[in-house]
Write an enzyme that holds these catalytic residues in place. Structure first.
Site, PDB file in Angstrom:
ATOM      1  CE  LYS A 173      -2.878   3.252   1.308  1.00 57.76           C
ATOM      2  NZ  LYS A 173      -1.997   4.308   0.764  1.00 57.76           N
ATOM      3  N   GLY A 226       6.164   5.926   8.035  1.00 57.41           N
ATOM      4  CA  GLY A 226       5.317   7.100   7.882  1.00 57.41           C
ATOM      5  C   GLY A 226       5.300   7.911   9.162  1.00 57.41           C
ATOM      6  CB  SER A 227       2.971  10.496  10.325  1.00 56.41           C
ATOM      7  OG  SER A 227       1.775   9.758  10.214  1.00 56.41           O
ATOM      8  CB  VAL A 230      -0.268   6.674  10.500  1.00 59.24           C
ATOM      9  CG1 VAL A 230      -0.727   5.425   9.776  1.00 59.24           C
ATOM     10  CG2 VAL A 230      -1.118   7.868  10.085  1.00 59.24           C
ATOM     11  N   GLY A 231       1.777   5.407  12.625  1.00 59.20           N
ATOM     12  CA  GLY A 231       2.638   4.284  13.024  1.00 59.20           C
ATOM     13  C   GLY A 231       2.214   3.673  14.353  1.00 59.20           C
ATOM     14  CD  GLU A 248      12.310   2.155  11.323  1.00 61.57           C
ATOM     15  OE1 GLU A 248      12.663   3.266  11.764  1.00 61.57           O
ATOM     16  OE2 GLU A 248      12.675   1.082  11.838  1.00 61.57           O
ATOM     17  CB  CYS A 282      12.482   9.919   8.606  1.00 59.22           C
ATOM     18  SG  CYS A 282      13.519   8.746   7.756  1.00 59.22           S
TER      19      CYS A 282
HETATM   20  P1  NAD Z   1       1.640   8.959   6.722  1.00 59.61           P
HETATM   21  O1  NAD Z   1       1.699   8.369   8.076  1.00 59.61           O
HETATM   22  O2  NAD Z   1       0.631   9.979   6.445  1.00 59.61           O
HETATM   23  O3  NAD Z   1       1.422   7.821   5.638  1.00 59.61           O
HETATM   24  C1  NAD Z   1       2.281   6.694   5.544  1.00 59.61           C
HETATM   25  C2  NAD Z   1       1.516   5.556   4.896  1.00 59.61           C
HETATM   26  O4  NAD Z   1       0.484   5.124   5.798  1.00 59.61           O
HETATM   27  C3  NAD Z   1       0.795   5.936   3.593  1.00 59.61           C
HETATM   28  O5  NAD Z   1       0.863   4.863   2.691  1.00 59.61           O
HETATM   29  C4  NAD Z   1      -0.625   6.162   4.043  1.00 59.61           C
HETATM   30  O6  NAD Z   1      -1.567   5.984   3.023  1.00 59.61           O
HETATM   31  C5  NAD Z   1      -0.765   5.073   5.107  1.00 59.61           C
HETATM   32  N1  NAD Z   1      -1.855   5.313   6.066  1.00 59.61           N
HETATM   33  C6  NAD Z   1      -2.333   6.492   6.509  1.00 59.61           C
HETATM   34  N2  NAD Z   1      -3.368   6.283   7.361  1.00 59.61           N
HETATM   35  C7  NAD Z   1      -3.526   4.942   7.474  1.00 59.61           C
HETATM   36  C8  NAD Z   1      -4.412   4.095   8.190  1.00 59.61           C
HETATM   37  N3  NAD Z   1      -5.366   4.605   8.971  1.00 59.61           N
HETATM   38  N4  NAD Z   1      -4.281   2.759   8.069  1.00 59.61           N
HETATM   39  C9  NAD Z   1      -3.312   2.229   7.289  1.00 59.61           C
HETATM   40  N5  NAD Z   1      -2.455   2.967   6.559  1.00 59.61           N
HETATM   41  C10 NAD Z   1      -2.548   4.315   6.650  1.00 59.61           C
HETATM   42  O7  NAD Z   1       3.133   9.505   6.416  1.00 59.61           O
HETATM   43  P2  NAD Z   1       3.652  10.291   5.128  1.00 59.61           P
HETATM   44  O8  NAD Z   1       3.119  11.697   5.195  1.00 59.61           O
HETATM   45  O9  NAD Z   1       3.417   9.485   3.891  1.00 59.61           O
HETATM   46  O10 NAD Z   1       5.244  10.318   5.365  1.00 59.61           O
HETATM   47  C11 NAD Z   1       5.881  11.295   6.128  1.00 59.61           C
HETATM   48  C12 NAD Z   1       6.273  10.751   7.484  1.00 59.61           C
HETATM   49  O11 NAD Z   1       7.037   9.569   7.299  1.00 59.61           O
HETATM   50  C13 NAD Z   1       7.157  11.673   8.294  1.00 59.61           C
HETATM   51  O12 NAD Z   1       6.691  11.723   9.624  1.00 59.61           O
HETATM   52  C14 NAD Z   1       8.519  11.019   8.254  1.00 59.61           C
HETATM   53  O13 NAD Z   1       9.348  11.294   9.347  1.00 59.61           O
HETATM   54  C15 NAD Z   1       8.158   9.582   8.176  1.00 59.61           C
HETATM   55  N6  NAD Z   1       9.237   8.789   7.610  1.00 59.61           N
HETATM   56  C16 NAD Z   1       9.949   7.971   8.446  1.00 59.61           C
HETATM   57  C17 NAD Z   1      11.018   7.227   7.954  1.00 59.61           C
HETATM   58  C18 NAD Z   1      11.803   6.314   8.857  1.00 59.61           C
HETATM   59  O14 NAD Z   1      12.440   5.401   8.362  1.00 59.61           O
HETATM   60  N7  NAD Z   1      11.790   6.528  10.162  1.00 59.61           N
HETATM   61  C19 NAD Z   1      11.360   7.301   6.602  1.00 59.61           C
HETATM   62  C20 NAD Z   1      10.606   8.145   5.776  1.00 59.61           C
HETATM   63  C21 NAD Z   1       9.542   8.882   6.292  1.00 59.61           C
END
Ligand code: NAD
Length: 478
Positions: A173, A226-227, A230-231, A248, A282
């Site tokens: 996804k 991701g964020s 959500v994580g 992550e 990140c």
């Molecule tokens: P996000 O959390 O908005 O989305 C990440 C993914 O989760 C997307 O595919 C999104 O569609 C999915 N998602 C969102 N809501 C969901 C739900 N309810 N159920 C299941 N899946 C869902 O993050 P983003 O805006 O795409 O990315 C930016 C963030 O990612 C920043 O906070 C950044 O620090 C982080 N990030 C972390 C790393 C790491 O390795 N630590 C690397 C890159 C980015």
């Protein structure tokens, strides 16, 4: 026009309940493609496809699995230019960086391909006579891979490649703002021999198909980037089901500059860590902690170096930073930018191009206290703040004054002080005289505190996540 849809069993899904047009964040009138968001029902179909593909895939020898990954590496290499161009148009990363990202994905496929013929366990001496005891990695089954938009090519590959070599199938996804690139990657994989159902792409919103994947799908593990919000929700749902998970998340990464540092070299590295990809990494540097004695010299070095931080449309080779990725990103980052200018004092700032795009000027401020939200919250944009400190001990305390713990750097030639910082910093990746971003694929990647679920990605660590250890004992004296 490129139209992205879900792909199950190597076939495009025509059903859609919403269509979305994607515009280039560098030129808001340029249509890049369309996304057909799938209804939640595709997730169940993806599950069926992935379960059946995994049963066949797991019968392949390590060498056969390895061959598929080498083929995927070559396929990406043959499409490196088009893929980089599409990724750059979709989410605004400068083309030179996006080309680097494709190369990283190729290296990742090759690295994990070689694991197909490496040892996959250990023998362990038994305390009993005539017993052969060994432990061996076994596949988990179907892995859910949920990825963000900021590394639209490398992050999916650093999850999918180890998942496959360990014998799993994948339901992927991608983030909404990286869906065209994900779709194109799938097309490349399929036209180069990807077995049916081994990777299934589901296109849609996180709260819809993403949530369906977490709630109602027979997954054996989830790897999420991701964020933080959500994580944490992903972690909770997986923990309830007792399936393996890896999350992550965000960062608020510090760079510390000590008295003896080379100010010019440090300024160059710190700006690269902070402003490339418009700060949307990140691991990007966001807090710069500087020993008082060299603060003025260091500020001067930053101001000089800022001349090289050219903000330009992403397709231009000269772009050091491009636009931010989307309207949401623009609004969020612009709010922090305005706040920084209101509450802090500008040390340096650049101009932005006269284009209809989501451009935000890289900004360096000082005078922001450690109680301020800018000190605490992840901006995920081109903004850093300078904070003075009196010595390495205080600098380390300041570096640790955050709920995050992803990456941290110190700039110094003093071995004892560098070592003090490395040992006492609460971050998963700690570095000396290097920017906070740019960790290599063959090394463990991940964070402490709220940055990660305390597992690691990439390198050998990924093999542990995407498999389960089984311990065998054979009494051959029976
Ligand atoms: P996000 O959390 O908005 O989305 C990440 C993914 O989760 C997307 O595919 C999104 O569609 C999915 N998602 C969102 N809501 C969901 C739900 N309810 N159920 C299941 N899946 C869902 O993050 P983003 O805006 O795409 O990315 C930016 C963030 O990612 C920043 O906070 C950044 O620090 C982080 N990030 C972390 C790393 C790491 O390795 N630590 C690397 C890159 C980015």
């Amino acid at each position: 026009m490129l139209i992205a849809t879900s792909i199950l069993n190597n076939s495009k899904v025509s059903e859609t309940n919403e269509q979305r047009e994607c515009y280039n964040p560098s030129h808001l009138t340029e249509l890049v493609g369309r996304i057909d968001l799938s209804p939640n029902s595709v997730v169940k179909e993806a599950e069926t496809a992935a379960i059946s593909a995994q049963k066949e895939w797991t019968k392949q020898t390590g060498a056969q699995k390895s061959q598929l990954l080498y083929t995927m590496a070559e396929a990406l290499s043959n499409h490196a230019e088009d893929l980089a161009e599409l990724g750059s148009k979709e989410m605004g990363k400068p083309i030179t960086e996006m080309k680097g990202e494709v190369q990283r994905a190729i290296q990742l496929f090759k690295y994990y391909a070689s694991e197909g013929v490496h040892p996959d366990g250990d023998t362990i001496p038994s305390s009993a006579p005539n017993v052969l005891q060994y432990a061996k990695r076994k596949p988990l089954g179907v892995v859910g891979v949920i990825t963000p938009w900021n590394f639209p090519i490398a992050i999916p590959v650093w999850k999918i490649a180890p998942a496959l070599i360990c014998g799993n199938s994948v339901i992927w996804k991608p983030a909404e703002n990286a869906t065209l690139t994900a779709f194109k990657m799938m097309e490349i994989f399929i036209s180069n021999g990807l077995p049916e159902g081994l990777i299934n792409l589901i296109v849609g919103k996180g709260k819809d198909v993403g949530n369906e994947l977490l709630e109602n799908t027979n997954l054996n593990a989830v790897s999420f980037t991701g964020s933080t919000g959500v994580g944490q929700m992903v972690a909770e749902k997986c923990a309830k089901r007792n399936i393996k998970f890896q999350t992550e998340m965000g960062g608020k990464n510090p760079a510390v500059v000590l008295n003896d540092a080379d100010v010019n070299k440090s300024a160059k590295a710190i700006l690269s860590g902070a402003f490339r990809s418009a700060g949307q990494k990140c691991t990007a540097t966001s807090r710069v902690i500087v020993e008082e004695h060299i603060m003025n010299d260091f500020k001067k070095a930053l101001q000089d170096e800022m001349r090289n931080v050219v903000v330009a449309p992403a397709e231009e080779g000269s772009a050091y930073a491009g636009p931010v990725a989307s309207e949401d990103q623009y609004r969020k980052v612009k709010r922090y930018y305005d706040l920084a200018k209101e509450d802090g004092k500008v040390v340096a700032e650049n101009s932005i191009p006269d284009e209809n795009g989501y451009f935000i000027s890289p900004l360096i401020v000082e005078g922001i206290g450690t109680e301020h939200q800018l000190w605490k919250e992840e901006v995920f944009g081109p903004l850093i703040m300078l904070v003075p400190t009196k010595d390495v001990q205080e600098a380390t305390e300041l570096a640790n004054d955050t709920e995050f713990g992803l990456s941290a750097s110190v700039f110094t030639n003093n071995l004892s002080e560098a070592h003090y910082f490395l040992e006492h910093t609460e971050a998963g990746m700690v570095r000396v005289n290097q920017e906070t971003a740019g960790v290599e694929y063959q090394a463990p990647f991940g964070g402490m505190k709220l940055s990660s679920s305390h597992t690691r990605e990439q390198g050998q660590a990924a093999l542990a996540f995407y498999s389960e250890m089984k311990t065998y004992a054979i009494n051959h004296g029976w």
